[in-house]
Enzyme design. Structure first.
Site, PDB file in Angstrom:
ATOM      1  N   GLU A 107      50.774  25.114  80.900  1.00  0.00           N
ATOM      2  CA  GLU A 107      50.269  24.394  79.710  1.00  0.00           C
ATOM      3  C   GLU A 107      51.511  23.602  79.334  1.00  0.00           C
ATOM      4  O   GLU A 107      52.627  23.669  79.402  1.00  0.00           O
ATOM      5  CB  GLU A 107      50.201  25.315  78.541  1.00  0.00           C
ATOM      6  CG  GLU A 107      49.230  26.353  78.638  1.00  0.00           C
ATOM      7  CD  GLU A 107      48.990  27.417  77.444  1.00  0.00           C
ATOM      8  OE1 GLU A 107      48.221  28.227  77.378  1.00  0.00           O
ATOM      9  OE2 GLU A 107      49.978  27.295  76.861  1.00  0.00           O
ATOM     10  N   GLU A 179      60.286  32.012  81.528  1.00  0.00           N
ATOM     11  CA  GLU A 179      61.662  31.946  81.046  1.00  0.00           C
ATOM     12  C   GLU A 179      62.477  31.141  81.977  1.00  0.00           C
ATOM     13  O   GLU A 179      62.650  31.375  83.127  1.00  0.00           O
ATOM     14  CB  GLU A 179      62.251  33.589  81.407  1.00  0.00           C
ATOM     15  CG  GLU A 179      63.642  33.788  81.543  1.00  0.00           C
ATOM     16  CD  GLU A 179      64.297  33.143  80.224  1.00  0.00           C
ATOM     17  OE1 GLU A 179      63.769  33.659  79.131  1.00  0.00           O
ATOM     18  OE2 GLU A 179      65.161  32.554  80.294  1.00  0.00           O
ATOM     19  N   CYS A 353      52.274  30.028  73.405  1.00  0.00           N
ATOM     20  CA  CYS A 353      52.661  30.153  74.773  1.00  0.00           C
ATOM     21  C   CYS A 353      51.596  30.946  75.604  1.00  0.00           C
ATOM     22  O   CYS A 353      51.190  32.118  75.324  1.00  0.00           O
ATOM     23  CB  CYS A 353      53.883  30.598  74.998  1.00  0.00           C
ATOM     24  SG  CYS A 353      54.563  31.233  76.570  1.00  0.00           S
TER      25      CYS A 353
HETATM   26  S1  SF4 Z   1      57.839  34.767  75.182  1.00  0.00           S
HETATM   27 FE1  SF4 Z   1      56.339  34.944  77.062  1.00  0.00          FE
HETATM   28  S2  SF4 Z   1      56.981  33.142  78.430  1.00  0.00           S
HETATM   29 FE2  SF4 Z   1      58.646  33.407  76.938  1.00  0.00          FE
HETATM   30  S3  SF4 Z   1      59.891  34.902  77.832  1.00  0.00           S
HETATM   31 FE3  SF4 Z   1      58.482  36.176  76.872  1.00  0.00          FE
HETATM   32  S4  SF4 Z   1      56.571  36.508  78.261  1.00  0.00           S
HETATM   33 FE4  SF4 Z   1      58.006  34.709  79.091  1.00  0.00          FE
END
Ligand code: SF4
Length: 368
Positions: A107, A179, A353
């Site tokens: 995305e 991440e 997200c």
């Molecule tokens: S919020 Fe979602 S994308 Fe961001 S580090 Fe945590 S699991 Fe990963």
């Protein structure tokens, strides 16, 4: 040492047939390969400068950008295919689902803010190993890192889309899927290309990298890109609560994170952003605010409180109500902490997200 005749042969083979031969397609972001293409076509460096200005700075269309460039058939501009676009009907958010060459969906989210400014939220991985309790991407697990070209193509495609709307792309935030510091080499390559005056020429101050906290990598990033903004998703300073919300936390203690913030403050002139998701009954009490105030004492930060968009996979997590968020903000501000509340766009298009990719994957797998 090779005799001269052998050395010449090696040079000849490497230039004409061997490892240095030009690849069939050359990424526009690969400066070394583009330079070799330029030399092989005996082009004036000005031709390449104009090409990059048109595509990476002005975000002209592919046809306009490549117009008259002799090596256009060898250049690859895009590595991602647009799979779906969803526009919010209530505000200025759009979500692009983009497909990688391996068929994975990622995305990129465009936020058109009422002030007229625009922000692009890019993904750095397909899925994510951090497994955050509140995040749809975290529920997918890790699939693969995105290459730097896949990260940069999100910027190019969105820049072109906004240029067609006669808008400019103002800010780029690494807050999409993944991440970023689990894909550190490709993140570094992408930041280098984005801030290079010869390529995208973006101001490092207009870029933000958001992490759930990989202390050593955060410090390395601050040292290498001192003007790029960093955001730490903290969400709680109670070790047990943070571990529940962000399982990755077991690898990095709160003490290590605080030490990293101090190091980053030493290297960077500006404040580090602390992101704090407001979750009802989890981290939003008066005590939680007091703990946060104590934990942040003596560091240069800006706290951003984030109202939570619930996800299907975590029905037990609810967002704090507006009064609680306001009270929490007043408490932090009263202690002298710079504090803002983030207004979320795109609630109707699952802009948080990973949510749209997850919905799409479920559709593809026949699960609803
Ligand atoms: S919020 Fe979602 S994308 Fe961001 S580090 Fe945590 S699991 Fe990963």
């Amino acid at each position: 040492m090779l005799p001269d005749s052998r050395r010449q042969l090696v040079v000849f083979l490497s230039e004409h047939k061997g490892v240095n031969a030009l690849p069939a397609v050359i990424s526009i972001f690969d400066t070394t390969a583009v330079e070799r293409l330029r030399r092989s076509l005996r082009l004036d460096p000005e031709r390449v400068r104009v090409l990059r200005n048109r595509l990476l700075k002005k975000f002209e269309s592919d046809d306009d950008g490549l117009l008259g460039f002799p090596g256009r058939d060898q250049l690859q501009l895009h590595v991602l295919e647009q799979f779906r676009r969803v526009d919010s009907s209530i505000d200025g958010a759009s979500k692009l689902l983009l497909k990688t060459a391996t068929g994975m969906l990622i995305e990129a989210v465009i936020l058109r803010i009422a002030s007229g400014r625009t922000t692009l939220c890019v993904s750095s991985q397909v899925g994510c190993a951090a497994s955050c309790e509140f995040c749809a991407t975290g529920k997918m697990g890790i699939a693969q890192n995105l290459s730097s070209a896949e990260i940069l193509d999100q910027v190019l495609q969105v820049g072109q889309l906004l240029a067609r709307e006669e808008r400019r792309l103002d800010n780029i935030v690494f807050m999409g899927m993944g991440e970023p510091f689990h894909n550190e080499d490709n993140l570094n390559d992408a930041l280098t290309v984005l801030t290079s005056p010869q390529l995208f020429a973006r101001s490092p101050k207009s870029i933000l990298v958001s992490t759930v906290g990989v202390p050593d990598a955060m410090v390395r990033c601050a040292e290498r890109f001192p003007s790029v903004n960093l955001a730490l998703s903290l969400h709680s300073v109670k070790a047990e609560t943070r571990l529940k919300l962000i399982p990755l936390t077991q690898r990095h203690s709160l003490g290590d994170l605080r030490h990293a913030i101090r190091e980053i403050n030493r290297v960077q002139q500006h404040e580090l952003m602390i992101e704090y998701l407001m979750l009802a009954g989890q981290n939003d009490s008066i005590d939680d605010a007091d703990d946060l105030i104590r934990w942040l004492d003596g560091v240069n930060v800006h706290v951003n409180l984030i109202p939570y968009n619930p996800i299907e996979d975590a029905p037990h997590l609810l967002g704090s109500d507006r009064d609680t968020i306001d009270r929490f903000a007043v408490q932090l501000k009263g202690s002298g902490l710079k504090t803002t509340i983030r207004y979320s766009l795109g609630n109707d298009i699952a802009a948080a997200c990973g949510q749209l990719v997850q919905k799409e994957n479920r559709k593809r797998n026949g699960v609803h």
